[in-house]
Design a protein around this motif. Sequence first.
Motif, PDB file in Angstrom:
ATOM      1  N   ASN A 102       0.826  -1.210   0.000  1.00  0.00           N
ATOM      2  CA  ASN A 102       0.000   0.000   0.000  1.00  0.00           C
ATOM      3  C   ASN A 102       0.860   1.260   0.000  1.00  0.00           C
ATOM      4  OD1 ASN A 102      -2.326  -1.544   0.077  1.00  0.00           O
ATOM      5  ND2 ASN A 102      -2.572  -1.385   2.294  1.00  0.00           N
ATOM      6  N   GLU A 103       1.929   1.242   0.788  1.00  0.00           N
ATOM      7  CA  GLU A 103       2.800   2.416   0.893  1.00  0.00           C
ATOM      8  C   GLU A 103       3.509   2.687  -0.426  1.00  0.00           C
ATOM      9  OE1 GLU A 103       4.436   5.707   2.598  1.00  0.00           O
ATOM     10  OE2 GLU A 103       3.064   4.336   3.631  1.00  0.00           O
ATOM     11  N   LEU A 104       4.036   1.645  -1.047  1.00  0.00           N
ATOM     12  CA  LEU A 104       4.769   1.812  -2.299  1.00  0.00           C
ATOM     13  C   LEU A 104       3.848   2.268  -3.421  1.00  0.00           C
ATOM     14  CD1 LEU A 104       7.489   1.512  -3.728  1.00  0.00           C
ATOM     15  CD2 LEU A 104       6.909  -0.884  -4.174  1.00  0.00           C
ATOM     16  N   LEU A 105       2.678   1.650  -3.522  1.00  0.00           N
ATOM     17  CA  LEU A 105       1.736   2.031  -4.573  1.00  0.00           C
ATOM     18  C   LEU A 105       1.240   3.456  -4.379  1.00  0.00           C
ATOM     19  CD1 LEU A 105       0.123   1.206  -7.060  1.00  0.00           C
ATOM     20  CD2 LEU A 105      -1.638   0.288  -5.542  1.00  0.00           C
ATOM     21  N   SER A 106       0.943   3.839  -3.147  1.00  0.00           N
ATOM     22  CA  SER A 106       0.476   5.199  -2.878  1.00  0.00           C
ATOM     23  C   SER A 106       1.556   6.232  -3.190  1.00  0.00           C
ATOM     24  CB  SER A 106       0.042   5.325  -1.411  1.00  0.00           C
ATOM     25  OG  SER A 106      -1.034   4.464  -1.120  1.00  0.00           O
ATOM     26  N   ALA A 107       2.806   5.895  -2.838  1.00  0.00           N
ATOM     27  CA  ALA A 107       3.912   6.812  -3.133  1.00  0.00           C
ATOM     28  C   ALA A 107       4.108   6.969  -4.635  1.00  0.00           C
ATOM     29  CB  ALA A 107       5.195   6.304  -2.479  1.00  0.00           C
ATOM     30  N   GLU A 108       3.931   5.869  -5.393  1.00  0.00           N
ATOM     31  CA  GLU A 108       4.053   5.932  -6.843  1.00  0.00           C
ATOM     32  C   GLU A 108       2.966   6.832  -7.446  1.00  0.00           C
ATOM     33  OE1 GLU A 108       5.497   4.800 -10.763  1.00  0.00           O
ATOM     34  OE2 GLU A 108       6.287   5.119  -8.752  1.00  0.00           O
ATOM     35  N   ILE A 109       1.768   6.740  -6.924  1.00  0.00           N
ATOM     36  CA  ILE A 109       0.683   7.601  -7.408  1.00  0.00           C
ATOM     37  C   ILE A 109       0.950   9.050  -7.025  1.00  0.00           C
ATOM     38  CG2 ILE A 109      -1.793   8.067  -7.245  1.00  0.00           C
ATOM     39  CD1 ILE A 109      -2.214   5.096  -6.728  1.00  0.00           C
ATOM     40  N   ASP A 110       1.504   9.260  -5.838  1.00  0.00           N
ATOM     41  CA  ASP A 110       1.880  10.623  -5.430  1.00  0.00           C
ATOM     42  C   ASP A 110       2.870  11.224  -6.412  1.00  0.00           C
ATOM     43  OD1 ASP A 110       0.261  10.430  -3.244  1.00  0.00           O
ATOM     44  OD2 ASP A 110       1.877  10.052  -1.802  1.00  0.00           O
ATOM     45  N   ASP A 111       3.878  10.420  -6.788  1.00  0.00           N
ATOM     46  CA  ASP A 111       4.895  10.905  -7.722  1.00  0.00           C
ATOM     47  C   ASP A 111       4.282  11.224  -9.077  1.00  0.00           C
ATOM     48  OD1 ASP A 111       6.859  10.734  -5.843  1.00  0.00           O
ATOM     49  OD2 ASP A 111       7.625   8.786  -6.513  1.00  0.00           O
ATOM     50  N   TYR A 112       3.371  10.392  -9.532  1.00  0.00           N
ATOM     51  CA  TYR A 112       2.738  10.647 -10.832  1.00  0.00           C
ATOM     52  C   TYR A 112       1.897  11.915 -10.777  1.00  0.00           C
ATOM     53  CZ  TYR A 112      -0.114  10.115 -14.990  1.00  0.00           C
ATOM     54  OH  TYR A 112      -0.749  10.339 -16.188  1.00  0.00           O
ATOM     55  N   GLN A 113       1.169  12.088  -9.673  1.00  0.00           N
ATOM     56  CA  GLN A 113       0.352  13.294  -9.543  1.00  0.00           C
ATOM     57  C   GLN A 113       1.237  14.531  -9.468  1.00  0.00           C
ATOM     58  OE1 GLN A 113      -2.632  13.016  -6.507  1.00  0.00           O
ATOM     59  NE2 GLN A 113      -3.155  15.189  -6.608  1.00  0.00           N
ATOM     60  N   ALA A 114       2.372  14.406  -8.776  1.00  0.00           N
ATOM     61  CA  ALA A 114       3.306  15.538  -8.712  1.00  0.00           C
ATOM     62  C   ALA A 114       3.879  15.834 -10.084  1.00  0.00           C
ATOM     63  CB  ALA A 114       4.430  15.227  -7.719  1.00  0.00           C
ATOM     64  N   PHE A 115       4.101  14.777 -10.890  1.00  0.00           N
ATOM     65  CA  PHE A 115       4.585  14.970 -12.258  1.00  0.00           C
ATOM     66  C   PHE A 115       3.546  15.743 -13.081  1.00  0.00           C
ATOM     67  CE2 PHE A 115       4.471  13.465 -16.671  1.00  0.00           C
ATOM     68  CZ  PHE A 115       5.729  13.858 -17.112  1.00  0.00           C
ATOM     69  N   CYS A 116       2.282  15.405 -12.904  1.00  0.00           N
ATOM     70  CA  CYS A 116       1.225  16.124 -13.632  1.00  0.00           C
ATOM     71  C   CYS A 116       1.145  17.579 -13.208  1.00  0.00           C
ATOM     72  CB  CYS A 116      -0.134  15.443 -13.403  1.00  0.00           C
ATOM     73  SG  CYS A 116      -0.216  13.780 -14.094  1.00  0.00           S
ATOM     74  N   ASP A 117       1.489  17.858 -11.947  1.00  0.00           N
ATOM     75  CA  ASP A 117       1.482  19.231 -11.436  1.00  0.00           C
ATOM     76  C   ASP A 117       2.894  19.808 -11.389  1.00  0.00           C
ATOM     77  OD1 ASP A 117      -1.223  19.003 -11.048  1.00  0.00           O
ATOM     78  OD2 ASP A 117      -1.040  18.345  -8.982  1.00  0.00           O
ATOM     79  N   ALA A 118       3.720  19.440 -12.369  1.00  0.00           N
ATOM     80  CA  ALA A 118       5.131  19.830 -12.354  1.00  0.00           C
ATOM     81  C   ALA A 118       5.282  21.350 -12.442  1.00  0.00           C
ATOM     82  CB  ALA A 118       5.864  19.176 -13.514  1.00  0.00           C
ATOM     83  N   TYR A 119       6.413  21.868 -11.939  1.00  0.00           N
ATOM     84  CA  TYR A 119       6.711  23.302 -11.966  1.00  0.00           C
ATOM     85  C   TYR A 119       7.209  23.723 -13.345  1.00  0.00           C
ATOM     86  CZ  TYR A 119       6.401  23.307  -6.866  1.00  0.00           C
ATOM     87  OH  TYR A 119       5.959  23.201  -5.579  1.00  0.00           O
TER      88      TYR A 119
END
Length: 444
Positions: free
Chosen positions: A229-246
């Motif tokens: 659960n932790e690894l999958l959630s962190a991966e989704i966090d990273d993808y969402q952060a990529f979509c909201d990239a600076y």
Amino acid sequence: MFYVNKEAELTTELLYKIITRFNLETKPRLRKYKNYYDGIHAILEKKYNDATKPCNRTVINYCKNIVDCYCGYLATPDFISYRSDNDIESIMEVLRYNDYQCEDSDFLLDALIYGTAAELMFMDNEAKVRFRLINPEQCFGIYDDSLTGDLLYFVRMYKESEWSESDTYCVDVYDDWQIKHYKMNGVNGGLTFVSEEFHYFSQCPANIFYLPDERSIFDCILTIQDSYNELLSAEIDDYQAFCDAYLTLTGMDAERDDIASMKASRVLLLPEGGNAQWLTKNANDAQIQNMLDNLHKAAYREASCPDFSSESFVGGVSSGIAIQYRLTGMETRAGKIEGLMKKALQRRIEIICGIASLKLGEEVFRDIQIDFKRNIPEDLTAAINTVNQLKGSVSDATLLGQLPFITDVNAELERLEEQKKKNIEVYGFGFSDSGEEEDEGEEE
């Protein structure tokens, strides 16, 4: 389990100590097991100090899947049967009255989730024997500390009223002959004796079923579950952060209003020598996926449960025998659970037989055989070929017992005998069973 000396009196003070230990040590573990089965996992408490950072809480519930697989494999309704050479119709009437097929399945389900399950026997308003599951978070057994380990007391705790503001709990203590009623102020409040009454059973009317070490079937994968659960959630966090990239702007000055205008019109006005580019984080998706796959396999491997939805399990399977080979690990663990559950179901029957109205002796309930049938595809062709090859070497009853679609061998033998008699009547050409010619009319 809790143990006391058989000769010691279960005083109010001793009972209070045992209840306190149950509430502090046992109940939290049971509640955790139920939460994980229901999908309430540790990942749901995840949070970051930065409120703007993506914080996904994804649950892939291996715990529930493993419990449901074992329960369906062992105790699907109609897959547990009772038989005996004696007349047990009175016992079967009690079992059917209580819808024992669903009750057996739910009994095992509780044990797989909590590591323990309990049911209480009682007499209803029509003086019929009933048994009902009790939430393991609300009850426990107290056993004799000798080698016999007999059940001495069964304690049930429940709130007096779920619809009032009162925090009063009822505590019922069952022994071999009577029920003592107590009141308790709060979960760990003081106990007050209220009353007592006799019950109709000749022993403690409770049936408790424990898995080894009183642990849930999925206790061995809790850390794997949390890691996935932790690894999958962190991966989704990273993808969402990529979509909201600076977006970085180089070689230019811009006010907030200018940035808002460019964002709205989707046009960037850059001065000579200016540059704009996304600031992104490099992620190794292949490595993350490999870790998720390894955790996925480890969860099923540690639980000795195959992933029934995987291509590796169903791919290339051509017969029921092939499936049985792939279920070897699960069958090994299931066999031990079956033995423990048989013991619990045998005690249920023993308590039923203890009712004076049934007038059944000890030899009757001890002779009852409890059969578990695995819920897997059957290879009927192989079974029929085996039966045909054994004709003349073993009895018809044994042969019929090898066929998975025959649930009652004795009844099938009776139907077969009736069919033979009808065939003789139809094709007997006027001869009786003794071979003598039957008279077609009255003698003149």
